[in-house]
Design a protein around this motif. Structure first.
Motif, PDB file in Angstrom:
ATOM      1  N   ILE A   1       0.850  -1.177   0.000  1.00  0.00           N
ATOM      2  CA  ILE A   1       0.000   0.000   0.000  1.00  0.00           C
ATOM      3  C   ILE A   1       0.896   1.241   0.000  1.00  0.00           C
ATOM      4  CG2 ILE A   1      -1.990  -1.135   1.075  1.00  0.00           C
ATOM      5  CD1 ILE A   1      -1.068   0.029   3.762  1.00  0.00           C
ATOM      6  N   GLU A   2       0.309   2.368  -0.301  1.00  0.00           N
ATOM      7  CA  GLU A   2       1.086   3.600  -0.467  1.00  0.00           C
ATOM      8  C   GLU A   2       1.978   3.907   0.732  1.00  0.00           C
ATOM      9  OE1 GLU A   2       0.410   8.335  -1.395  1.00  0.00           O
ATOM     10  OE2 GLU A   2      -1.226   6.942  -1.797  1.00  0.00           O
ATOM     11  N   SER A   3       1.493   3.671   1.939  1.00  0.00           N
ATOM     12  CA  SER A   3       2.302   3.983   3.119  1.00  0.00           C
ATOM     13  C   SER A   3       3.524   3.082   3.266  1.00  0.00           C
ATOM     14  CB  SER A   3       1.437   3.921   4.382  1.00  0.00           C
ATOM     15  OG  SER A   3       0.910   2.624   4.557  1.00  0.00           O
ATOM     16  N   ASP A   4       3.634   2.042   2.449  1.00  0.00           N
ATOM     17  CA  ASP A   4       4.815   1.172   2.447  1.00  0.00           C
ATOM     18  C   ASP A   4       5.953   1.743   1.604  1.00  0.00           C
ATOM     19  OD1 ASP A   4       3.512  -0.855   3.950  1.00  0.00           O
ATOM     20  OD2 ASP A   4       2.674  -1.737   2.117  1.00  0.00           O
ATOM     21  N   SER A   5       5.713   2.848   0.907  1.00  0.00           N
ATOM     22  CA  SER A   5       6.680   3.365  -0.074  1.00  0.00           C
ATOM     23  C   SER A   5       8.087   3.523   0.488  1.00  0.00           C
ATOM     24  CB  SER A   5       6.195   4.697  -0.651  1.00  0.00           C
ATOM     25  OG  SER A   5       4.994   4.514  -1.358  1.00  0.00           O
ATOM     26  N   GLY A   6       8.213   4.088   1.681  1.00  0.00           N
ATOM     27  CA  GLY A   6       9.541   4.282   2.269  1.00  0.00           C
ATOM     28  C   GLY A   6      10.251   2.972   2.548  1.00  0.00           C
ATOM     29  N   GLY A   7       9.536   1.991   3.087  1.00  0.00           N
ATOM     30  CA  GLY A   7      10.125   0.676   3.356  1.00  0.00           C
ATOM     31  C   GLY A   7      10.495  -0.065   2.091  1.00  0.00           C
ATOM     32  N   ILE A   8       9.662   0.054   1.069  1.00  0.00           N
ATOM     33  CA  ILE A   8       9.963  -0.566  -0.227  1.00  0.00           C
ATOM     34  C   ILE A   8      11.232   0.059  -0.793  1.00  0.00           C
ATOM     35  CG2 ILE A   8       9.169  -0.801  -2.619  1.00  0.00           C
ATOM     36  CD1 ILE A   8       6.268  -0.859  -1.427  1.00  0.00           C
ATOM     37  N   TRP A   9      11.289   1.390  -0.779  1.00  0.00           N
ATOM     38  CA  TRP A   9      12.455   2.097  -1.298  1.00  0.00           C
ATOM     39  C   TRP A   9      13.720   1.669  -0.557  1.00  0.00           C
ATOM     40  CZ3 TRP A   9      15.706   5.410   1.358  1.00  0.00           C
ATOM     41  CH2 TRP A   9      16.722   5.976   0.574  1.00  0.00           C
ATOM     42  N   SER A  10      13.645   1.559   0.739  1.00  0.00           N
ATOM     43  CA  SER A  10      14.810   1.182   1.534  1.00  0.00           C
ATOM     44  C   SER A  10      15.365  -0.171   1.092  1.00  0.00           C
ATOM     45  CB  SER A  10      14.431   1.152   3.014  1.00  0.00           C
ATOM     46  OG  SER A  10      15.537   0.808   3.799  1.00  0.00           O
ATOM     47  N   LEU A  11      14.494  -1.140   0.860  1.00  0.00           N
ATOM     48  CA  LEU A  11      14.966  -2.448   0.412  1.00  0.00           C
ATOM     49  C   LEU A  11      15.425  -2.414  -1.040  1.00  0.00           C
ATOM     50  CD1 LEU A  11      12.624  -4.993   2.231  1.00  0.00           C
ATOM     51  CD2 LEU A  11      14.888  -4.151   2.876  1.00  0.00           C
ATOM     52  N   MET A  12      14.799  -1.571  -1.869  1.00  0.00           N
ATOM     53  CA  MET A  12      15.294  -1.391  -3.240  1.00  0.00           C
ATOM     54  C   MET A  12      16.735  -0.876  -3.212  1.00  0.00           C
ATOM     55  SD  MET A  12      12.138   0.390  -5.257  1.00  0.00           S
ATOM     56  CE  MET A  12      10.875  -0.564  -6.069  1.00  0.00           C
ATOM     57  N   LYS A  13      16.994   0.062  -2.319  1.00  0.00           N
ATOM     58  CA  LYS A  13      18.338   0.623  -2.196  1.00  0.00           C
ATOM     59  C   LYS A  13      19.324  -0.439  -1.708  1.00  0.00           C
ATOM     60  CE  LYS A  13      20.968   4.351  -0.107  1.00  0.00           C
ATOM     61  NZ  LYS A  13      20.970   5.453   0.853  1.00  0.00           N
ATOM     62  N   GLU A  14      18.923  -1.237  -0.722  1.00  0.00           N
ATOM     63  CA  GLU A  14      19.786  -2.325  -0.254  1.00  0.00           C
ATOM     64  C   GLU A  14      20.103  -3.294  -1.383  1.00  0.00           C
ATOM     65  OE1 GLU A  14      18.760  -4.417   3.362  1.00  0.00           O
ATOM     66  OE2 GLU A  14      18.005  -2.567   4.267  1.00  0.00           O
ATOM     67  N   LEU A  15      19.110  -3.597  -2.219  1.00  0.00           N
ATOM     68  CA  LEU A  15      19.332  -4.482  -3.357  1.00  0.00           C
ATOM     69  C   LEU A  15      20.306  -3.851  -4.345  1.00  0.00           C
ATOM     70  CD1 LEU A  15      18.706  -7.076  -4.935  1.00  0.00           C
ATOM     71  CD2 LEU A  15      16.738  -5.882  -5.922  1.00  0.00           C
ATOM     72  N   ALA A  16      20.178  -2.557  -4.585  1.00  0.00           N
ATOM     73  CA  ALA A  16      21.097  -1.865  -5.502  1.00  0.00           C
ATOM     74  C   ALA A  16      22.535  -1.942  -4.987  1.00  0.00           C
ATOM     75  CB  ALA A  16      20.670  -0.408  -5.679  1.00  0.00           C
ATOM     76  N   ILE A  17      22.709  -1.847  -3.683  1.00  0.00           N
ATOM     77  CA  ILE A  17      24.049  -1.991  -3.102  1.00  0.00           C
ATOM     78  C   ILE A  17      24.537  -3.425  -3.289  1.00  0.00           C
ATOM     79  CG2 ILE A  17      25.349  -1.991  -0.924  1.00  0.00           C
ATOM     80  CD1 ILE A  17      23.418   0.355  -0.051  1.00  0.00           C
ATOM     81  N   TYR A  18      23.699  -4.396  -2.964  1.00  0.00           N
ATOM     82  CA  TYR A  18      24.053  -5.811  -3.079  1.00  0.00           C
ATOM     83  C   TYR A  18      24.417  -6.185  -4.514  1.00  0.00           C
ATOM     84  CZ  TYR A  18      23.541 -10.890  -3.157  1.00  0.00           C
ATOM     85  OH  TYR A  18      23.752 -12.228  -3.349  1.00  0.00           O
ATOM     86  N   GLU A  19      23.633  -5.693  -5.479  1.00  0.00           N
ATOM     87  CA  GLU A  19      23.865  -6.051  -6.881  1.00  0.00           C
ATOM     88  C   GLU A  19      24.816  -5.084  -7.587  1.00  0.00           C
ATOM     89  OE1 GLU A  19      20.027  -6.746  -8.728  1.00  0.00           O
ATOM     90  OE2 GLU A  19      20.072  -8.813  -7.988  1.00  0.00           O
ATOM     91  N   LYS A  20      25.385  -4.153  -6.841  1.00  0.00           N
ATOM     92  CA  LYS A  20      26.452  -3.265  -7.309  1.00  0.00           C
ATOM     93  C   LYS A  20      26.023  -2.306  -8.425  1.00  0.00           C
ATOM     94  CE  LYS A  20      29.890  -6.725  -6.021  1.00  0.00           C
ATOM     95  NZ  LYS A  20      28.990  -7.629  -5.362  1.00  0.00           N
TER      96      LYS A  20
END
Length: 155
Positions: free
Chosen positions: A9-28
């Motif tokens: 849901i929309e209020s999850d946006s910050g948490g989703i973004w945070s894990l997207m960023k972690e994935l970007a770090i992991y996948e370089k």
């Protein structure tokens, strides 16, 4: 730990973004990562239809994992397919079958929407991911080569 798999849901946006960023770090690819929580909110929840859909693993309002996907509406089989863009589980939550639960929820979504396939890519160096997908019964498709054509915006 009381994990619930649900549609984001929309209020999850910050948490989703945070894990997207972690994935970007992991996948370089963090140096080319331009997504913000506002982009997640605008493109995933404010647009109709949205650019992407997301399932989350919710642990008492903390996002423990995400599965970001979108529809490929037209295929040769005349059935839509789902394409997984991102699957990521926070490192502190690994080992609790959260990834498997997210994948099974997506499979249910595919069945409910008459999809013929779920597709995704995995980096060849991601041996843990490859083992995980093989354990689920997914099959590597070597029939096609992946290409990309990066378009530079010269505004």
């Amino acid at each position: 730990m009381n994990i619930i798999i649900r549609k984001a849901i929309e209020s999850d946006s910050g948490g989703i973004w945070s894990l997207m960023k972690e994935l970007a770090i992991y996948e370089k690819y963090i140096n080319s990562f331009v997504i913000t929580p506002e982009i997640v909110r605008a493109n995933g929840f404010k647009k109709n239809p949205p650019d992407f859909y997301c399932l989350v693993a919710d642990d008492n309002q903390k996002i423990a994992g995400i599965l970001v996907y979108y529809y490929l509406p037209f295929t040769a089989q005349n059935k839509p397919s789902l394409f997984i863009k991102e699957l990521y589980v926070d490192t502190t939550y690994r080992g609790h079958k959260i990834g498997e639960k997210l994948m099974l929820a997506l499979k249910e979504e595919a069945v409910n929407n008459n999809c013929g396939q779920i597709k995704w890519t995995v980096a060849p160096w991601n041996e843990g991911g490859i083992r995980f997908y093989n354990k689920l019964g997914a099959k590597e498709n070597n029939d096609w080569l992946n290409y990309e054509w990066n378009i530079v915006n010269n505004d």
